[in-house]
Design a protein around this motif. Structure first.
Motif, PDB file in Angstrom:
ATOM      1  N   ILE A   1     -25.520  58.503 -53.888  1.00  0.00           N
ATOM      2  CA  ILE A   1     -26.085  57.874 -52.688  1.00  0.00           C
ATOM      3  C   ILE A   1     -25.198  58.138 -51.477  1.00  0.00           C
ATOM      4  CG2 ILE A   1     -26.665  55.669 -51.593  1.00  0.00           C
ATOM      5  CD1 ILE A   1     -27.588  54.699 -54.365  1.00  0.00           C
ATOM      6  N   ALA A   2     -23.883  58.058 -51.647  1.00  0.00           N
ATOM      7  CA  ALA A   2     -22.956  58.329 -50.540  1.00  0.00           C
ATOM      8  C   ALA A   2     -23.131  59.758 -50.034  1.00  0.00           C
ATOM      9  CB  ALA A   2     -21.523  58.084 -50.987  1.00  0.00           C
ATOM     10  N   ARG A   3     -23.276  60.689 -50.953  1.00  0.00           N
ATOM     11  CA  ARG A   3     -23.445  62.090 -50.573  1.00  0.00           C
ATOM     12  C   ARG A   3     -24.782  62.316 -49.856  1.00  0.00           C
ATOM     13  NH1 ARG A   3     -22.782  64.052 -55.321  1.00  0.00           N
ATOM     14  NH2 ARG A   3     -24.950  64.459 -55.828  1.00  0.00           N
ATOM     15  N   ARG A   4     -25.840  61.701 -50.369  1.00  0.00           N
ATOM     16  CA  ARG A   4     -27.178  61.890 -49.778  1.00  0.00           C
ATOM     17  C   ARG A   4     -27.322  61.213 -48.423  1.00  0.00           C
ATOM     18  NH1 ARG A   4     -31.753  62.819 -53.218  1.00  0.00           N
ATOM     19  NH2 ARG A   4     -32.857  62.634 -51.250  1.00  0.00           N
ATOM     20  N   THR A   5     -26.641  60.093 -48.209  1.00  0.00           N
ATOM     21  CA  THR A   5     -26.778  59.347 -46.957  1.00  0.00           C
ATOM     22  C   THR A   5     -25.649  59.614 -45.974  1.00  0.00           C
ATOM     23  OG1 THR A   5     -25.659  57.403 -47.878  1.00  0.00           O
ATOM     24  CG2 THR A   5     -28.074  57.474 -48.048  1.00  0.00           C
ATOM     25  N   ASN A   6     -24.631  60.360 -46.425  1.00  0.00           N
ATOM     26  CA  ASN A   6     -23.449  60.641 -45.599  1.00  0.00           C
ATOM     27  C   ASN A   6     -22.762  59.357 -45.129  1.00  0.00           C
ATOM     28  OD1 ASN A   6     -23.637  63.492 -45.696  1.00  0.00           O
ATOM     29  ND2 ASN A   6     -25.257  63.412 -44.174  1.00  0.00           N
ATOM     30  N   LYS A   7     -22.665  58.385 -46.039  1.00  0.00           N
ATOM     31  CA  LYS A   7     -21.997  57.119 -45.731  1.00  0.00           C
ATOM     32  C   LYS A   7     -20.778  56.944 -46.629  1.00  0.00           C
ATOM     33  CE  LYS A   7     -26.035  54.580 -44.107  1.00  0.00           C
ATOM     34  NZ  LYS A   7     -26.877  53.404 -44.333  1.00  0.00           N
TER      35      LYS A   7
ATOM     36  N   LEU B   1     -33.772  56.836 -53.612  1.00  0.00           N
ATOM     37  CA  LEU B   1     -32.525  57.478 -54.017  1.00  0.00           C
ATOM     38  C   LEU B   1     -32.242  57.250 -55.501  1.00  0.00           C
ATOM     39  CD1 LEU B   1     -30.372  56.611 -50.884  1.00  0.00           C
ATOM     40  CD2 LEU B   1     -31.198  58.874 -51.563  1.00  0.00           C
TER      41      LEU B   1
ATOM     42  N   ILE C   1     -21.523  51.905 -49.410  1.00  0.00           N
ATOM     43  CA  ILE C   1     -22.603  52.085 -50.386  1.00  0.00           C
ATOM     44  C   ILE C   1     -22.426  51.106 -51.547  1.00  0.00           C
ATOM     45  CG2 ILE C   1     -23.626  53.676 -52.066  1.00  0.00           C
ATOM     46  CD1 ILE C   1     -24.320  54.283 -49.111  1.00  0.00           C
TER      47      ILE C   1
ATOM     48  N   ASP D   1     -23.505  47.632 -50.384  1.00  0.00           N
ATOM     49  CA  ASP D   1     -24.966  47.570 -50.252  1.00  0.00           C
ATOM     50  C   ASP D   1     -25.646  47.581 -51.612  1.00  0.00           C
ATOM     51  OD1 ASP D   1     -24.790  47.532 -47.510  1.00  0.00           O
ATOM     52  OD2 ASP D   1     -25.415  49.616 -47.221  1.00  0.00           O
TER      53      ASP D   1
ATOM     54  N   GLN E   1     -34.554  51.552 -49.032  1.00  0.00           N
ATOM     55  CA  GLN E   1     -34.062  52.933 -48.997  1.00  0.00           C
ATOM     56  C   GLN E   1     -33.475  53.368 -50.336  1.00  0.00           C
ATOM     57  OE1 GLN E   1     -30.779  53.541 -46.358  1.00  0.00           O
ATOM     58  NE2 GLN E   1     -29.626  51.816 -47.151  1.00  0.00           N
ATOM     59  N   TYR E   2     -32.950  52.425 -51.106  1.00  0.00           N
ATOM     60  CA  TYR E   2     -32.327  52.771 -52.379  1.00  0.00           C
ATOM     61  C   TYR E   2     -33.340  53.069 -53.474  1.00  0.00           C
ATOM     62  CZ  TYR E   2     -27.913  51.430 -50.326  1.00  0.00           C
ATOM     63  OH  TYR E   2     -26.814  51.360 -49.517  1.00  0.00           O
TER      64      TYR E   2
END
Length: 90
Positions: free
Chosen positions: A62-68, A7, A73, A76, A3-4
């Protein structure tokens, strides 16, 4: 494909540069570099730097795009980068 991968590719396209801890930096060249043969503008280049740190903007992106959570993040991404280092060393 992880997944990364996508991104990171999106982040690199947007920011034109990304660095990874203990690996180095990927960046697009800003202008034509005089070399043999010449390296055209927009060429993806890698610069090895054992002292590089992971780009903090990448973690936020990545945190913003995945809402995590950024902590999740970061953890991971550290694992992902460790796998990259292992692959490079093979």
């Amino acid at each position: 494909m992880n997944q990364y991968d996508l991104l990171i590719a999106d982040y690199l396209s947007e920011k034109k540069s990304v660095s990874f801890e203990k690996i180095g930096t990927l960046s697009f060249s800003d202008n034509t570099i005089e070399a043999e043969p010449a390296i055209p503008k927009g060429t993806l280049q890698f610069s090895y730097d054992k002292k590089a740190i992971t780009d903090p903007g990448l973690i936020e992106y990545i945190a913003r795009r995945t809402n995590k959570n950024k902590g999740l993040i970061l953890s991971d991404l550290e694992s992902y980068i460790e796998l990259m280092r292992q692959f490079i060393n093979i």
